[in-house]
Design a protein around this motif. Structure first.
Motif, PDB file in Angstrom:
ATOM      1  N   HIS A  22       0.827  -1.208   0.000  1.00  0.00           N
ATOM      2  CA  HIS A  22       0.000   0.000   0.000  1.00  0.00           C
ATOM      3  C   HIS A  22       0.865   1.263   0.000  1.00  0.00           C
ATOM      4  O   HIS A  22       0.642   2.195  -0.791  1.00  0.00           O
ATOM      5  N   ARG A  23       1.854   1.289   0.870  1.00  0.00           N
ATOM      6  CA  ARG A  23       2.703   2.475   1.028  1.00  0.00           C
ATOM      7  C   ARG A  23       3.524   2.774  -0.231  1.00  0.00           C
ATOM      8  O   ARG A  23       3.629   3.921  -0.658  1.00  0.00           O
ATOM      9  N   GLU A  24       4.078   1.751  -0.832  1.00  0.00           N
ATOM     10  CA  GLU A  24       5.002   1.941  -1.949  1.00  0.00           C
ATOM     11  C   GLU A  24       4.329   1.943  -3.314  1.00  0.00           C
ATOM     12  O   GLU A  24       4.846   2.550  -4.256  1.00  0.00           O
ATOM     13  N   HIS A  25       3.174   1.255  -3.419  1.00  0.00           N
ATOM     14  CA  HIS A  25       2.544   1.107  -4.734  1.00  0.00           C
ATOM     15  C   HIS A  25       1.074   1.511  -4.744  1.00  0.00           C
ATOM     16  O   HIS A  25       0.401   1.353  -5.779  1.00  0.00           O
ATOM     17  N   ALA A  26       0.572   2.019  -3.602  1.00  0.00           N
ATOM     18  CA  ALA A  26      -0.816   2.488  -3.481  1.00  0.00           C
ATOM     19  C   ALA A  26      -1.829   1.390  -3.806  1.00  0.00           C
ATOM     20  O   ALA A  26      -2.939   1.682  -4.248  1.00  0.00           O
ATOM     21  N   LEU A  27      -1.449   0.145  -3.561  1.00  0.00           N
ATOM     22  CA  LEU A  27      -2.348  -0.986  -3.766  1.00  0.00           C
ATOM     23  C   LEU A  27      -2.902  -1.404  -2.410  1.00  0.00           C
ATOM     24  O   LEU A  27      -2.166  -1.908  -1.556  1.00  0.00           O
ATOM     25  N   PHE A  28      -4.194  -1.195  -2.219  1.00  0.00           N
ATOM     26  CA  PHE A  28      -4.860  -1.414  -0.936  1.00  0.00           C
ATOM     27  C   PHE A  28      -5.496  -2.798  -0.955  1.00  0.00           C
ATOM     28  O   PHE A  28      -6.640  -2.982  -1.359  1.00  0.00           O
ATOM     29  N   GLN A  29      -4.726  -3.810  -0.529  1.00  0.00           N
ATOM     30  CA  GLN A  29      -5.152  -5.201  -0.618  1.00  0.00           C
ATOM     31  C   GLN A  29      -5.100  -5.869   0.752  1.00  0.00           C
ATOM     32  O   GLN A  29      -4.641  -5.289   1.724  1.00  0.00           O
ATOM     33  N   GLY A  30      -5.566  -7.113   0.813  1.00  0.00           N
ATOM     34  CA  GLY A  30      -5.564  -7.866   2.050  1.00  0.00           C
ATOM     35  C   GLY A  30      -4.271  -8.620   2.281  1.00  0.00           C
ATOM     36  O   GLY A  30      -3.361  -8.615   1.432  1.00  0.00           O
ATOM     37  N   PRO A  31      -4.139  -9.307   3.430  1.00  0.00           N
ATOM     38  CA  PRO A  31      -2.876  -9.935   3.808  1.00  0.00           C
ATOM     39  C   PRO A  31      -2.465 -11.126   2.952  1.00  0.00           C
ATOM     40  O   PRO A  31      -1.280 -11.445   2.878  1.00  0.00           O
ATOM     41  N   THR A  32      -3.421 -11.827   2.306  1.00  0.00           N
ATOM     42  CA  THR A  32      -2.991 -12.879   1.390  1.00  0.00           C
ATOM     43  C   THR A  32      -2.263 -12.265   0.197  1.00  0.00           C
ATOM     44  O   THR A  32      -1.307 -12.844  -0.328  1.00  0.00           O
ATOM     45  N   SER A  33      -2.712 -11.083  -0.214  1.00  0.00           N
ATOM     46  CA  SER A  33      -1.992 -10.353  -1.270  1.00  0.00           C
ATOM     47  C   SER A  33      -0.605  -9.964  -0.789  1.00  0.00           C
ATOM     48  O   SER A  33       0.373 -10.038  -1.547  1.00  0.00           O
ATOM     49  N   GLY A  34      -0.508  -9.543   0.472  1.00  0.00           N
ATOM     50  CA  GLY A  34       0.795  -9.174   1.013  1.00  0.00           C
ATOM     51  C   GLY A  34       1.754 -10.340   1.026  1.00  0.00           C
ATOM     52  O   GLY A  34       2.941 -10.206   0.685  1.00  0.00           O
ATOM     53  N   ALA A  35       1.276 -11.530   1.436  1.00  0.00           N
ATOM     54  CA  ALA A  35       2.127 -12.719   1.437  1.00  0.00           C
ATOM     55  C   ALA A  35       2.618 -13.039   0.030  1.00  0.00           C
ATOM     56  O   ALA A  35       3.797 -13.343  -0.188  1.00  0.00           O
ATOM     57  N   ALA A  36       1.703 -12.971  -0.944  1.00  0.00           N
ATOM     58  CA  ALA A  36       2.092 -13.247  -2.329  1.00  0.00           C
ATOM     59  C   ALA A  36       3.068 -12.191  -2.845  1.00  0.00           C
ATOM     60  O   ALA A  36       4.037 -12.515  -3.555  1.00  0.00           O
ATOM     61  N   PHE A  37       2.838 -10.934  -2.500  1.00  0.00           N
ATOM     62  CA  PHE A  37       3.725  -9.849  -2.924  1.00  0.00           C
ATOM     63  C   PHE A  37       5.124 -10.026  -2.345  1.00  0.00           C
ATOM     64  O   PHE A  37       6.135  -9.806  -3.032  1.00  0.00           O
ATOM     65  N   GLN A  38       5.211 -10.422  -1.088  1.00  0.00           N
ATOM     66  CA  GLN A  38       6.502 -10.641  -0.454  1.00  0.00           C
ATOM     67  C   GLN A  38       7.332 -11.647  -1.247  1.00  0.00           C
ATOM     68  O   GLN A  38       8.507 -11.428  -1.550  1.00  0.00           O
ATOM     69  N   VAL A  39       6.708 -12.764  -1.620  1.00  0.00           N
ATOM     70  CA  VAL A  39       7.402 -13.805  -2.383  1.00  0.00           C
ATOM     71  C   VAL A  39       7.694 -13.333  -3.804  1.00  0.00           C
ATOM     72  O   VAL A  39       8.795 -13.537  -4.334  1.00  0.00           O
ATOM     73  N   ALA A  40       6.714 -12.694  -4.435  1.00  0.00           N
ATOM     74  CA  ALA A  40       6.853 -12.295  -5.830  1.00  0.00           C
ATOM     75  C   ALA A  40       7.965 -11.272  -6.019  1.00  0.00           C
ATOM     76  O   ALA A  40       8.726 -11.336  -6.999  1.00  0.00           O
ATOM     77  N   ARG A  41       8.057 -10.321  -5.114  1.00  0.00           N
ATOM     78  CA  ARG A  41       9.097  -9.299  -5.234  1.00  0.00           C
ATOM     79  C   ARG A  41      10.480  -9.944  -5.179  1.00  0.00           C
ATOM     80  O   ARG A  41      11.359  -9.616  -5.987  1.00  0.00           O
ATOM     81  N   TRP A  42      10.657 -10.868  -4.243  1.00  0.00           N
ATOM     82  CA  TRP A  42      11.946 -11.559  -4.111  1.00  0.00           C
ATOM     83  C   TRP A  42      12.247 -12.384  -5.350  1.00  0.00           C
ATOM     84  O   TRP A  42      13.354 -12.338  -5.908  1.00  0.00           O
ATOM     85  N   TRP A  43      11.255 -13.146  -5.848  1.00  0.00           N
ATOM     86  CA  TRP A  43      11.473 -14.029  -6.992  1.00  0.00           C
ATOM     87  C   TRP A  43      11.737 -13.221  -8.263  1.00  0.00           C
ATOM     88  O   TRP A  43      12.632 -13.565  -9.054  1.00  0.00           O
TER      89      TRP A  43
END
Length: 345
Positions: free
Chosen positions: A249-270
């Motif tokens: 949300h802070r960096e990309h203004a995407l206001f999503q839920g925590p499952t999105s956050g978990a996926a984003f954490q992995v996706a950014r690294w990969w």
């Protein structure tokens, strides 16, 4: 003046497909308002077409989250009665919204000895169906129409992006990742699939246990989960997932839920490790339901979930049962559950 007024449909059709945004150089987000509309709409409309959903048919399903919301929206539009069986973790706002949409919500107060609340909910669904002469259960965990429904998502993904090399997303029923990736591989068998689970979920070989991160993972093995789809599996901790949701949300203004956050954490690294691959991360639902939890600093502190370090890298483990940290990953390599975990597991 030419208009397209005849093509305007109802709300579930309008919210069916995600918006696509560029998160970083090679990472794109498939941003859903409510991803579970995809299977809910497809399953109920297919049942209607087959004659399984008559005007007096009672729809009965087990849910504690967004699939129930999607079903309630669709049932309201189809003017069908709906009973949803849930458990105490359902949040107050969602419970109220389900009732406002006309659904009857039953709460199982005690977990089953094996299978926890999910097994208790399934038993209650069976009791309700046995007491009514005309019912339909969408059965999101076993109904092949669940993964089948995501073909439209995959086709739109290809239309918008042209080429997809890797899809990263959370796993619960198995429908979204398995259905999307299967269709993409009809065009390119080399598309990689990265599944995101949480610790103490049985999906990829952990023993069942209490999970503070909701919306992904499972206490029972869903038949719709095809393990041979996945190249890698990541298990994320709740603190890291909530922190990544706030960062999204802070960096990309995407206001999503925590499952999105978990996926984003992995996706950014990969995506950073594979700069030549065009990556898509599935972001399942918006953040409005989580303003008192994920987006509430006081709640995070009370739950000891504040201050997670997002600079931490995942730890590769030699076997799924060794994934006991805050963020672990295992090269599943498109193998069956039995091939990875051994016969009888």
């Amino acid at each position: 003046m030419t208009t397209e007024i005849d093509s305007i449909s109802d709300i579930t059709h309008a919210q069916l497909l995600p918006r696509y945004v560029r998160i970083s150089g090679n990472l794109y987000g498939a941003v859903f308002t409510l991803m579970k509309i995809v299977p809910a709409r497809h399953i109920l409309r297919a049942a209607l077409a087959r004659g399984d959903l008559g005007p007096d048919t009672l729809i009965v399903e087990t849910t504690s989250g967004t699939f129930g919301l999607a079903l309630a929206m669709e049932a309201a539009l189809l003017e069908r009665r709906l009973v949803l069986v849930s458990d105490p973790v359902i949040d107050v706002g969602l419970h109220r919204r389900l009732r406002d949409l006309g659904a009857r919500v039953e709460i199982c107060s005690e977990p089953a000895e094996v299978g926890g609340f999910q097994e208790a909910r399934l038993r209650r669904v069976a009791e309700i169906r046995a007491s009514h002469p005309d019912t339909f259960c969408p059965e999101q965990y076993s109904n092949p129409d669940n993964p089948r429904s995501y073909a439209v998502v995959a086709e739109e993904m290809l239309r918008r992006l042209g080429r997809v090399d890797c899809v990263i997303g959370p796993v619960g029923s198995g429908g979204s990742m398995c259905g999307t990736v299967r269709t993409l591989r009809e065009h390119n068998p080399q598309v990689r699939a990265i599944g995101v689970d949480t610790h103490q979920s049985v999906l990829f070989g952990h023993p069942d246990g209490p999970r503070t991160l909701r919306g992904l993972g499972n206490s029972l093995m869903p038949p719709n989960l095809d393990h041979t789809v996945f190249d890698e599996v990541h298990w994320c901790g709740a603190g890291e997932a909530h922190a990544a949701t706030r960062a999204l949300h802070r960096e990309h203004a995407l206001f999503q839920g925590p499952t999105s956050g978990a996926a984003f954490q992995v996706a950014r690294w990969w995506a950073e490790r594979n700069p030549d691959a065009r990556c898509v991360v599935m972001l399942p639902d918006e953040g409005h339901r989580y303003q008192e939890t994920t987006y509430n600093d006081a709640w995070l502190a009370e739950q000891s979930l504040a201050g997670a370090d997002l600079s931490v890298k995942p730890r590769e483990v030699a076997a799924p049962e060794l994934a006991v940290g805050t963020w672990d990953w295992f090269p599943w390599a498109r193998r069956s559950f039995e091939d990875v975990m051994g016969e009888g597991r």
